[in-house]
Design a protein around this motif. Sequence first.
Motif, PDB file in Angstrom:
ATOM      1  N   GLN A  65       0.799  -1.221   0.000  1.00 26.56           N
ATOM      2  CA  GLN A  65       0.000   0.000   0.000  1.00 26.56           C
ATOM      3  C   GLN A  65       0.834   1.274   0.000  1.00 26.56           C
ATOM      4  O   GLN A  65       0.377   2.313  -0.485  1.00 26.56           O
ATOM      5  CB  GLN A  65      -0.950  -0.001   1.206  1.00 26.56           C
ATOM      6  N   SER A  66       2.060   1.244   0.523  1.00 24.03           N
ATOM      7  CA  SER A  66       2.881   2.459   0.552  1.00 24.03           C
ATOM      8  C   SER A  66       3.093   3.029  -0.843  1.00 24.03           C
ATOM      9  O   SER A  66       3.110   4.244  -1.031  1.00 24.03           O
ATOM     10  CB  SER A  66       4.239   2.164   1.209  1.00 24.03           C
ATOM     11  N   GLY A  67       3.261   2.145  -1.818  1.00 27.81           N
ATOM     12  CA  GLY A  67       3.443   2.590  -3.188  1.00 27.81           C
ATOM     13  C   GLY A  67       2.162   2.665  -3.983  1.00 27.81           C
ATOM     14  O   GLY A  67       2.049   3.465  -4.912  1.00 27.81           O
ATOM     15  N   TRP A  68       1.179   1.836  -3.629  1.00 29.95           N
ATOM     16  CA  TRP A  68      -0.097   1.856  -4.350  1.00 29.95           C
ATOM     17  C   TRP A  68      -0.729   3.239  -4.315  1.00 29.95           C
ATOM     18  O   TRP A  68      -1.299   3.687  -5.298  1.00 29.95           O
ATOM     19  CB  TRP A  68      -1.058   0.828  -3.759  1.00 29.95           C
ATOM     20  N   VAL A  69      -0.662   3.887  -3.131  1.00 33.37           N
ATOM     21  CA  VAL A  69      -1.265   5.218  -3.019  1.00 33.37           C
ATOM     22  C   VAL A  69      -0.212   6.328  -3.036  1.00 33.37           C
ATOM     23  O   VAL A  69      -0.460   7.441  -2.613  1.00 33.37           O
ATOM     24  CB  VAL A  69      -2.168   5.342  -1.774  1.00 33.37           C
ATOM     25  N   GLN A  70       0.982   5.988  -3.531  1.00 34.65           N
ATOM     26  CA  GLN A  70       2.009   6.975  -3.850  1.00 34.65           C
ATOM     27  C   GLN A  70       2.426   7.837  -2.659  1.00 34.65           C
ATOM     28  O   GLN A  70       2.565   9.051  -2.757  1.00 34.65           O
ATOM     29  CB  GLN A  70       1.554   7.814  -5.057  1.00 34.65           C
ATOM     30  N   ILE A  71       2.600   7.148  -1.534  1.00 33.20           N
ATOM     31  CA  ILE A  71       3.287   7.745  -0.392  1.00 33.20           C
ATOM     32  C   ILE A  71       4.789   7.560  -0.595  1.00 33.20           C
ATOM     33  O   ILE A  71       5.576   8.491  -0.483  1.00 33.20           O
ATOM     34  CB  ILE A  71       2.830   7.094   0.935  1.00 33.20           C
ATOM     35  N   PHE A  72       5.192   6.328  -0.894  1.00 29.66           N
ATOM     36  CA  PHE A  72       6.574   6.014  -1.222  1.00 29.66           C
ATOM     37  C   PHE A  72       6.695   5.755  -2.726  1.00 29.66           C
ATOM     38  O   PHE A  72       5.722   5.441  -3.415  1.00 29.66           O
ATOM     39  CB  PHE A  72       7.041   4.754  -0.485  1.00 29.66           C
ATOM     40  N   ALA A  73       7.916   5.860  -3.206  1.00 27.91           N
ATOM     41  CA  ALA A  73       8.281   5.440  -4.548  1.00 27.91           C
ATOM     42  C   ALA A  73       9.619   4.729  -4.439  1.00 27.91           C
ATOM     43  O   ALA A  73      10.378   4.948  -3.492  1.00 27.91           O
ATOM     44  CB  ALA A  73       8.388   6.635  -5.483  1.00 27.91           C
ATOM     45  N   SER A  74       9.896   3.859  -5.402  1.00 27.00           N
ATOM     46  CA  SER A  74      11.169   3.143  -5.384  1.00 27.00           C
ATOM     47  C   SER A  74      11.588   2.811  -6.796  1.00 27.00           C
ATOM     48  O   SER A  74      10.746   2.531  -7.660  1.00 27.00           O
ATOM     49  CB  SER A  74      11.056   1.855  -4.569  1.00 27.00           C
ATOM     50  N   THR A  75      12.890   2.813  -7.029  1.00 22.00           N
ATOM     51  CA  THR A  75      13.386   2.395  -8.330  1.00 22.00           C
ATOM     52  C   THR A  75      13.397   0.871  -8.450  1.00 22.00           C
ATOM     53  O   THR A  75      13.651   0.335  -9.527  1.00 22.00           O
ATOM     54  CB  THR A  75      14.776   2.978  -8.578  1.00 22.00           C
ATOM     55  N   SER A  76      13.140   0.173  -7.380  1.00 19.74           N
ATOM     56  CA  SER A  76      12.821  -1.259  -7.379  1.00 19.74           C
ATOM     57  C   SER A  76      13.719  -2.102  -8.258  1.00 19.74           C
ATOM     58  O   SER A  76      13.267  -2.848  -9.112  1.00 19.74           O
ATOM     59  CB  SER A  76      11.362  -1.479  -7.824  1.00 19.74           C
ATOM     60  N   SER A  77      15.002  -1.991  -8.072  1.00 17.57           N
ATOM     61  CA  SER A  77      15.936  -2.859  -8.772  1.00 17.57           C
ATOM     62  C   SER A  77      17.082  -3.150  -7.828  1.00 17.57           C
ATOM     63  O   SER A  77      17.169  -2.587  -6.742  1.00 17.57           O
ATOM     64  CB  SER A  77      16.433  -2.205 -10.059  1.00 17.57           C
ATOM     65  N   GLY A  78      17.941  -4.062  -8.205  1.00 21.38           N
ATOM     66  CA  GLY A  78      19.042  -4.390  -7.328  1.00 21.38           C
ATOM     67  C   GLY A  78      18.561  -5.077  -6.068  1.00 21.38           C
ATOM     68  O   GLY A  78      17.685  -5.936  -6.089  1.00 21.38           O
ATOM     69  N   LEU A 329      10.296  11.345  -5.643  1.00 20.45           N
ATOM     70  CA  LEU A 329      10.619  10.459  -6.758  1.00 20.45           C
ATOM     71  C   LEU A 329       9.340  10.082  -7.499  1.00 20.45           C
ATOM     72  O   LEU A 329       8.374   9.638  -6.874  1.00 20.45           O
ATOM     73  CB  LEU A 329      11.301   9.196  -6.228  1.00 20.45           C
ATOM     74  N   PRO A 330       9.286  10.239  -8.810  1.00 16.12           N
ATOM     75  CA  PRO A 330       8.079   9.818  -9.537  1.00 16.12           C
ATOM     76  C   PRO A 330       7.924   8.297  -9.480  1.00 16.12           C
ATOM     77  O   PRO A 330       8.910   7.562  -9.556  1.00 16.12           O
ATOM     78  CB  PRO A 330       8.334  10.314 -10.962  1.00 16.12           C
ATOM     79  N   ASN A 331       6.693   7.834  -9.346  1.00 11.01           N
ATOM     80  CA  ASN A 331       6.435   6.402  -9.267  1.00 11.01           C
ATOM     81  C   ASN A 331       6.543   5.749 -10.646  1.00 11.01           C
ATOM     82  O   ASN A 331       6.224   6.357 -11.664  1.00 11.01           O
ATOM     83  CB  ASN A 331       5.033   6.137  -8.705  1.00 11.01           C
ATOM     84  N   GLY A 332       7.004   4.501 -10.665  1.00 12.19           N
ATOM     85  CA  GLY A 332       6.984   3.711 -11.880  1.00 12.19           C
ATOM     86  C   GLY A 332       8.283   3.647 -12.651  1.00 12.19           C
ATOM     87  O   GLY A 332       8.297   3.147 -13.780  1.00 12.19           O
ATOM     88  N   PHE A 333       9.384   4.099 -12.047  1.00 12.78           N
ATOM     89  CA  PHE A 333      10.664   4.094 -12.759  1.00 12.78           C
ATOM     90  C   PHE A 333      11.668   3.173 -12.052  1.00 12.78           C
ATOM     91  O   PHE A 333      11.455   2.741 -10.921  1.00 12.78           O
ATOM     92  CB  PHE A 333      11.202   5.517 -12.880  1.00 12.78           C
ATOM     93  N   ASP A 334      12.737   2.867 -12.754  1.00  9.39           N
ATOM     94  CA  ASP A 334      13.717   1.910 -12.241  1.00  9.39           C
ATOM     95  C   ASP A 334      15.133   2.376 -12.524  1.00  9.39           C
ATOM     96  O   ASP A 334      15.351   3.521 -12.944  1.00  9.39           O
ATOM     97  CB  ASP A 334      13.467   0.515 -12.841  1.00  9.39           C
ATOM     98  N   LEU A 335      16.089   1.484 -12.308  1.00  7.96           N
ATOM     99  CA  LEU A 335      17.499   1.776 -12.594  1.00  7.96           C
ATOM    100  C   LEU A 335      18.041   0.794 -13.622  1.00  7.96           C
ATOM    101  O   LEU A 335      19.199   0.407 -13.574  1.00  7.96           O
ATOM    102  CB  LEU A 335      18.324   1.680 -11.299  1.00  7.96           C
ATOM    103  N   ASN A 336      17.191   0.394 -14.561  1.00  8.02           N
ATOM    104  CA  ASN A 336      17.550  -0.666 -15.499  1.00  8.02           C
ATOM    105  C   ASN A 336      18.050  -0.182 -16.853  1.00  8.02           C
ATOM    106  O   ASN A 336      18.231  -0.981 -17.771  1.00  8.02           O
ATOM    107  CB  ASN A 336      16.345  -1.593 -15.702  1.00  8.02           C
TER     108      ASN A 336
END
Length: 537
Positions: A65-78, A329-336
Amino acid sequence: MRKSFLYISLVAAVTGTGCTKDFDEINTDPTRSSPANFDPNYFLSSSQWEHANAISGYNGPILFQSGWVQIFASTSSGAANYYSNADKYVPSSNTNTYLGSSWNVAYRSASLANEAIETTTNRPELSNLANIATIMKVLNAQYLTDTYGDIPYTQALQAKTNVTLPVYDKQQDVYKAMLADLDAAVGKLDPAKTGPTADLFPYKGNVAQWKRFGNSLLLRMAMRLVKADAALAKQYAEKAAAGGTLASVADDAFIKGDEANGYRNANTAALNVAGDFYEVRWSKTLIDYLKGTNDPRVGVIAEVPAAGLAGNQSFGLAGNNDPAIQKGLPNGFDLNAGATDISKSPGYAGGTGTGADFTPIGQYSRPRSAVYGNYSGPVFVLSYAESELLLAEAAVRGWNVGGTAAQHYANALGGAIQSLGAFGGAATVPAATVTAYVAAHPLDVSSQTASLKMINEQYWATTGVQLNFSEAWNNWKRSGYPVLTPVNYPGNFSGGAIPRRQPYPLSEATLNGANYSTAVGGLTGGDVWTSRLWWDK
């Protein structure tokens, strides 16, 4: 509090579940002390601690839920690729484990509360403890049904009477039963009698505060139903207000960790994992919202890490919390390095450092270490600010809850800022600053729509910075505010829509298959992330 925490493991050890006749007799070692010989007060503290675990850390909300409602964002890689569950709705290797954790831990909390009730039978001097334990049972049940949908309620927690395959009650029936059970328990609380002696809330057994907490929980439950059953919502919202809700930030309900004795705040424990610490940032949606009104919470909650990759990854190195430089940080991006790499995002802020010490996310704000890095910090359950925002909405709807919507909103805004003081001195905002900010940002009463938007956006931000991600998500589902743009990342599990529930734990299909199948059959779309619950209209 230390004594309360020391009892938690001991009490939990004697309340394990089973599925056989004569449970107590068979599972009682005659050479050891039985549960009946324990002080039932410690079943309450154990229930509270397990509830804190259910709503925080890797048991679910921070990874969903932290990311679903855009409280947190993460580049979600590594190292932190498991945050793809939240930020992009993309499964990680452990998604199936995560989605069942809240279910298991919340039911564990409810079972411990149930033990407190059962061990106070025929002990009228402990009636307040029994009724407070009932409040804890309902608190857990609401969390479960709001997360999953239909759940076992009327037949839950009865393994000792050989009910091992409980039916799933319809959410509509669960809510009606919870409202009745909670209303009855709150009505029986008596401040003139002894309160609980092992209470982990700041109340420390104060029955009058528990009564206000119970009424605010009743209010929160009632307001969930505004679109599903407006008459029932109005009935219980007005009843809760008449009974007396949380009166100030001194009534905020939270549970603090106890690092010295090994009981860590689960949100802090998650954020301090190396990959999380580096990649988890505040969402652009949240930071932009707060900066749009020069909200004093910006400098409290956020910091830009020291320059360079090493600076971004150093736990003991504080960042810069100047409000002017904070960027979400905008949601939906990565470090790939592909089309969804953060460097390709609109308005990319740029990285920091050079050469091998370069990081492309160096200018984006992370949760401030001095505030959220304390293992003994609070896990918020329900706050005065939330309660006042719900009263403000009820007043906007024309319900009789005492006071005006504008008054309740002002109370809530001040309380929301002050509530962060529970995280410590670094999170405390001067009273004069709070007063001035509240005065400069009154509720927009030009229309009902304008008021509802402002109230519920504030609810989202308030619960978000308190790290009560599940509540931010549930109220977003109910109200539709803030208006969020979903992420449609390749390979997501929700068709590019923000998830509206968690699927049931995989174990339910095996262990309680027939009742699970009935529950799934009642979900439009089946046991998937996007099926809407009864109240989610």
